[in-house]
Design an enzyme around this catalytic site. Structure first.
Site, mmCIF file in Angstrom:
data_model
loop_
_atom_site.group_PDB
_atom_site.id
_atom_site.type_symbol
_atom_site.label_atom_id
_atom_site.label_comp_id
_atom_site.label_asym_id
_atom_site.label_seq_id
_atom_site.Cartn_x
_atom_site.Cartn_y
_atom_site.Cartn_z
ATOM 1 N N SER A 174 23.697 -2.163 117.064
ATOM 2 C CA SER A 174 23.145 -1.222 118.035
ATOM 3 C C SER A 174 21.692 -0.912 117.745
ATOM 4 O O SER A 174 21.027 -0.286 118.561
ATOM 5 C CB SER A 174 23.906 0.106 117.969
ATOM 6 O OG SER A 174 25.264 -0.092 118.183
ATOM 7 N N HIS A 194 24.086 -7.368 122.464
ATOM 8 C CA HIS A 194 24.549 -5.991 122.315
ATOM 9 C C HIS A 194 25.384 -5.561 123.518
ATOM 10 O O HIS A 194 24.844 -5.274 124.588
ATOM 11 C CB HIS A 194 23.317 -5.075 122.141
ATOM 12 C CG HIS A 194 23.661 -3.641 121.936
ATOM 13 N ND1 HIS A 194 22.964 -2.610 122.517
ATOM 14 C CD2 HIS A 194 24.651 -3.069 121.224
ATOM 15 C CE1 HIS A 194 23.504 -1.467 122.168
ATOM 16 N NE2 HIS A 194 24.532 -1.708 121.390
ATOM 17 N N ASN A 249 20.020 2.433 123.386
ATOM 18 C CA ASN A 249 20.215 3.427 122.318
ATOM 19 C C ASN A 249 18.929 4.135 121.904
ATOM 20 O O ASN A 249 18.984 5.229 121.356
ATOM 21 C CB ASN A 249 20.891 2.776 121.112
ATOM 22 C CG ASN A 249 22.352 2.522 121.403
ATOM 23 O OD1 ASN A 249 22.985 3.304 122.102
ATOM 24 N ND2 ASN A 249 22.889 1.429 120.909
ATOM 25 N N GLU A 294 22.683 -6.210 126.332
ATOM 26 C CA GLU A 294 21.272 -6.370 125.962
ATOM 27 C C GLU A 294 21.163 -7.635 125.115
ATOM 28 O O GLU A 294 21.981 -7.833 124.209
ATOM 29 C CB GLU A 294 20.797 -5.186 125.122
ATOM 30 C CG GLU A 294 20.439 -3.963 125.922
ATOM 31 C CD GLU A 294 19.980 -2.815 125.024
ATOM 32 O OE1 GLU A 294 18.863 -2.324 125.237
ATOM 33 O OE2 GLU A 294 20.722 -2.392 124.143
HETATM 34 P P1 NAD Z 1 34.352 0.160 114.134
HETATM 35 O O1 NAD Z 1 34.213 1.066 112.962
HETATM 36 O O2 NAD Z 1 35.296 0.500 115.230
HETATM 37 O O3 NAD Z 1 34.752 -1.325 113.638
HETATM 38 C C1 NAD Z 1 34.120 -1.987 112.586
HETATM 39 C C2 NAD Z 1 35.084 -3.031 112.043
HETATM 40 O O4 NAD Z 1 34.378 -3.835 111.090
HETATM 41 C C3 NAD Z 1 36.295 -2.431 111.305
HETATM 42 O O5 NAD Z 1 37.500 -2.953 111.844
HETATM 43 C C4 NAD Z 1 36.087 -2.891 109.859
HETATM 44 O O6 NAD Z 1 37.309 -3.152 109.163
HETATM 45 C C5 NAD Z 1 35.279 -4.165 110.085
HETATM 46 N N1 NAD Z 1 34.574 -4.608 108.886
HETATM 47 C C6 NAD Z 1 33.886 -3.866 107.991
HETATM 48 N N2 NAD Z 1 33.420 -4.660 107.008
HETATM 49 C C7 NAD Z 1 33.825 -5.925 107.307
HETATM 50 C C8 NAD Z 1 33.670 -7.177 106.668
HETATM 51 N N3 NAD Z 1 33.012 -7.278 105.512
HETATM 52 N N4 NAD Z 1 34.212 -8.275 107.242
HETATM 53 C C9 NAD Z 1 34.906 -8.173 108.401
HETATM 54 N N5 NAD Z 1 35.096 -7.005 109.050
HETATM 55 C C10 NAD Z 1 34.554 -5.904 108.499
HETATM 56 O O7 NAD Z 1 32.862 -0.045 114.688
HETATM 57 P P2 NAD Z 1 32.411 -0.435 116.189
HETATM 58 O O8 NAD Z 1 32.178 0.823 116.965
HETATM 59 O O9 NAD Z 1 33.295 -1.481 116.714
HETATM 60 O O10 NAD Z 1 30.956 -1.033 115.897
HETATM 61 C C11 NAD Z 1 30.776 -2.364 115.446
HETATM 62 C C12 NAD Z 1 29.358 -2.803 115.712
HETATM 63 O O11 NAD Z 1 29.099 -2.716 117.118
HETATM 64 C C13 NAD Z 1 28.275 -1.976 115.025
HETATM 65 O O12 NAD Z 1 27.197 -2.801 114.673
HETATM 66 C C14 NAD Z 1 27.871 -1.001 116.116
HETATM 67 O O13 NAD Z 1 26.569 -0.503 115.955
HETATM 68 C C15 NAD Z 1 27.962 -1.889 117.346
HETATM 69 N N6 NAD Z 1 28.131 -1.194 118.630
HETATM 70 C C16 NAD Z 1 28.911 -0.078 118.705
HETATM 71 C C17 NAD Z 1 29.050 0.576 119.939
HETATM 72 C C18 NAD Z 1 29.915 1.795 120.068
HETATM 73 O O14 NAD Z 1 29.833 2.493 121.093
HETATM 74 N N7 NAD Z 1 30.753 2.103 119.108
HETATM 75 C C19 NAD Z 1 28.404 0.071 121.084
HETATM 76 C C20 NAD Z 1 27.629 -1.101 120.955
HETATM 77 C C21 NAD Z 1 27.500 -1.713 119.725
#
Ligand code: NAD
Length: 305
Positions: A133, A154, A204, A166
């Site tokens: 993000s 993204h 963001n 994005e």
């Molecule tokens: P989340 O916490 O729901 O999920 C993250 C996952 O990554 C977890 O299941 C965790 O077990 C896994 N993980 C951690 N370390 C790992 C590793 N070494 N190998 C494999 N898996 C691993 O987080 P999320 O909200 O899904 O966010 C994930 C990414 O997407 C981030 O970079 C975030 O910035 C981005 N993002 C989030 C949103 C949002 O609204 N939440 C929107 C767009 C982008």
């Protein structure tokens, strides 16, 4: 011959993405796998936690059921899509992937460690993307063996519903990679917006400081959780209040984004609100942990302040 003129890219130069790997089976990972599988692409999802993978499969099935009930897809399309998704806790499962997207926790050291671990399992031609993000795509790409094939893609949350993607090129990202990922976004039914590689990109950069400001308003006692959310829903026509939205995104992710903005742009206007920091320190990450600015163990969720 004019050496400044770049030859036009032939369609044959653009790699076609026929299979997808997803790292991280959290809320974004399962959404990305969902839309790729529905678009007909075989998907392999890898997470360090088996329970995250099990939960992701259940979430995808539930979300596709909802799409069937709303006649957006047929039951056959759901069944075929779910059958296209495989899961593993081992990156060796990415051996045949044309494209891998990392959607793991928003921490730079975690993402770098993931790339280091998965690269030996990838084909040399495999494109690598991050769903970050906010973190610099150039810096993340430079930590891999293929900065020219590395890109930011993204997605917005919830992925099956939100139209935008994005696309962020790092300084080294090559044109075929950019075109291939643009074509993938289109295939997934998304509209892409191209953003430059500045902290937090477009959405963001604007959205998360607004959320942080809402947390400041709560912290300073300008209004209660309900007052702030109602004010923005009814007064600014936002579909969700900023605190409800913060819980939806994840307060840990919101805080990480503010820290990236603060560090990357060196401007005090991006200072994370101390109350946001406290909630994250308490493990109150929002919906995903059952408590954030609202308590989700109650129906309807109850404001905590
Ligand atoms: P989340 O916490 O729901 O999920 C993250 C996952 O990554 C977890 O299941 C965790 O077990 C896994 N993980 C951690 N370390 C790992 C590793 N070494 N190998 C494999 N898996 C691993 O987080 P999320 O909200 O899904 O966010 C994930 C990414 O997407 C981030 O970079 C975030 O910035 C981005 N993002 C989030 C949103 C949002 O609204 N939440 C929107 C767009 C982008």
């Amino acid at each position: 011959m004019d050496t400044d003129v770049k030859p036009a890219l032939l369609t044959t130069d653009i790699p076609e993405i026929r299979s997808v790997g997803v790292v991280g089976a959290g809320q974004m990972g399962n959404g990305i796998a969902h839309v790729c599988a529905l678009a007909g692409l075989p998907v392999t999802m890898v997470d360090i936690k088996q329970e995250a993978l099990t939960k992701a499969l259940a979430t995808m099935a539930r979300n596709m059921d909802r799409q069937v009930n709303r006649t957006l897809i047929t039951a056959d399309q759901r069944d075929e899509a779910l059958a296209r998704v495989k899961t593993s806790t081992d990156y060796a499962a990415f051996a045949d992937a044309d494209f891998v997207i990392e959607a793991a926790t928003e921490k730079e050291d975690i993402k770098r460690a993931i790339y280091k671990a998965l690269i030996p399992s990838l084909r040399p031609s495999c494109l690598l993307a991050t769903n970050t993000s906010s973190i610099s795509v150039t810096r993340l790409g430079a930590s891999t063996d293929r900065p020219e094939k590395f890109i930011g893609m993204h997605f917005m949350n919830p992925v099956p519903v939100m139209k935008l993607v994005e696309i962020i090129r790092g300084i080294a990202t090559d044109e075929p990679t950019f075109q291939a990922v643009k074509a993938l976004a289109h295939k997934l039914g998304k509209v892409s917006a191209v953003a430059e590689d500045f902290p937090a990109f477009i959405v963001n950069r604007i959205l998360v400081p607004m959320i942080n400001e809402a947390v400041f308003a709560l912290y300073e006692g300008v209004g209660s959780v309900s007052a702030i959310d109602d004010a923005m829903k009814l007064g600014a026509n936002h579909p969700m209040g900023p605190l409800e939205l913060a819980d939806f995104i994840g307060l840990d992710t919101c805080l990480s984004i503010m820290q990236v903005l603060y560090d990357g742009l060196a401007d005090s206007k991006y200072r994370p609100c101390p109350l946001l920091v406290k909630y994250v320190e308490a493990g109150w990450y929002g919906r995903k942990t059952g408590r954030g600015f609202y308590d989700y163990t109650q129906t309807p969720p109850k404001p905590t302040r």
